[in-house]
Write an enzyme that holds these catalytic residues in place. Structure first.
Site, short mmCIF file in Angstrom:
data_model
loop_
_atom_site.label_atom_id
_atom_site.label_comp_id
_atom_site.label_asym_id
_atom_site.label_seq_id
_atom_site.Cartn_x
_atom_site.Cartn_y
_atom_site.Cartn_z
N ASP A 1 0.86 -1.19 0.00
CA ASP A 1 0.00 0.00 0.00
C ASP A 1 0.89 1.24 0.00
O ASP A 1 1.83 1.34 0.79
CB ASP A 1 -0.90 -0.03 1.25
CG ASP A 1 -2.02 1.00 1.16
OD1 ASP A 1 -1.73 2.19 0.93
OD2 ASP A 1 -3.19 0.63 1.33
N ILE A 2 0.60 2.17 -0.87
CA ILE A 2 1.46 3.35 -1.03
C ILE A 2 1.32 4.34 0.13
O ILE A 2 2.22 5.13 0.38
CB ILE A 2 1.18 4.03 -2.39
CG1 ILE A 2 2.38 4.85 -2.85
CG2 ILE A 2 -0.08 4.87 -2.35
CD1 ILE A 2 2.30 5.28 -4.30
N HIS B 1 -15.90 2.90 3.64
CA HIS B 1 -14.65 3.61 3.32
C HIS B 1 -13.83 2.93 2.24
O HIS B 1 -12.61 2.99 2.26
CB HIS B 1 -13.80 3.83 4.59
CG HIS B 1 -14.51 4.64 5.63
ND1 HIS B 1 -14.70 5.99 5.52
CD2 HIS B 1 -15.12 4.26 6.77
CE1 HIS B 1 -15.38 6.42 6.55
NE2 HIS B 1 -15.66 5.39 7.33
N GLN B 2 -14.51 2.29 1.29
CA GLN B 2 -13.80 1.80 0.11
C GLN B 2 -13.50 3.02 -0.75
O GLN B 2 -14.42 3.69 -1.23
CB GLN B 2 -14.64 0.79 -0.68
CG GLN B 2 -13.89 0.26 -1.91
CD GLN B 2 -14.70 -0.75 -2.73
OE1 GLN B 2 -15.92 -0.83 -2.59
NE2 GLN B 2 -14.03 -1.50 -3.57
N HIS C 1 -10.15 -5.03 -3.01
CA HIS C 1 -8.78 -5.22 -2.50
C HIS C 1 -8.86 -5.65 -1.05
O HIS C 1 -9.68 -5.16 -0.27
CB HIS C 1 -7.95 -3.95 -2.63
CG HIS C 1 -8.64 -2.71 -2.16
ND1 HIS C 1 -9.64 -2.08 -2.88
CD2 HIS C 1 -8.48 -1.99 -1.02
CE1 HIS C 1 -10.06 -1.02 -2.21
NE2 HIS C 1 -9.38 -0.96 -1.08
N HIS D 1 -6.89 -5.89 2.41
CA HIS D 1 -5.76 -5.35 3.18
C HIS D 1 -5.20 -6.46 4.08
O HIS D 1 -5.96 -7.12 4.78
CB HIS D 1 -6.20 -4.22 4.10
CG HIS D 1 -6.72 -3.00 3.40
ND1 HIS D 1 -5.97 -1.86 3.22
CD2 HIS D 1 -7.93 -2.72 2.86
CE1 HIS D 1 -6.69 -0.94 2.59
NE2 HIS D 1 -7.89 -1.43 2.37
#
Ligand code: AMP
Ligand code: ZN
Length: 147
Positions: free
Chosen positions: A30-31, A93-94, A100, A102
């Site tokens: 994750d960036i 909160h997508q 994806h 986490h």
């Protein structure tokens, strides 16, 4: 979908620090991580919601996430636990409309720090997240422990 950031990663059109890749799925750093070693697992084919995946894709997504979790546990990050999470829709909160999962390390008594990082995330996003060199180092460490 040409505008979807995770489709661009799946197509190799924008950079990602990859932990794992096969023909159906990719795991990458994750960036804007909530903490070091925050990994995302995606299905390559675009789908917004968990129910848009077919059974094979859903099972494979979790199989890859499980391997990433095992690698995290065996890695230098040494988590006490592993957090698996899917935010399936805007109200959850997508923020990226491509399923994806986490996968991130959890430690004893880290709940306050964990919640704090959720609140701090918008600030980190403004700053552009973590350097590519750091993400690559973390990806390498996790890759080294993939079962
Ligand atoms: P969510 O809020 O559950 O939709 O999570 C989306 C995640 O995607 C966030 O944690 C973002 O930091 C992450 N993200 C967005 N763009 C990228 C990117 N280009 N590379 C890696 N992670 C990304
Ligand atoms: Zn997509």
């Amino acid at each position: 979908m040409s505008q979807c950031v995770f489709c661009l990663i799946a197509a190799g059109k924008i950079p990602a620090s990859k932990v794992y890749e096969d023909e159906r799925a990719i795991a990458f750093m994750d960036i804007v991580p909530l903490r070091p070693a925050h990994v995302l697992v995606i299905n390559k084919r675009h789908a917004q919601y968990v129910h848009d995946l077919n059974d094979d894709e859903r099972n494979h997504l979790f199989a890859v996430a499980n391997k990433v979790g095992q690698a995290l546990r065996a890695s230098a990050f040494k988590p006490a636990a592993v957090h698996f999470n899917i935010s399936d829709g805007k109200a959850a909160h997508q923020t990226v409309p491509h399923v994806h999962l986490h996968v991130l390390p959890r430690y004893q008594h880290d709940s306050l720090a964990f919640v704090g990082s959720l609140f701090a995330k918008p600030l980190w996003m403004l700053k552009g997240g973590v350097s590519r060199a750091t993400l690559e180092r973390q990806a390498q460490e996790i890759r080294n422990h993939m079962p």
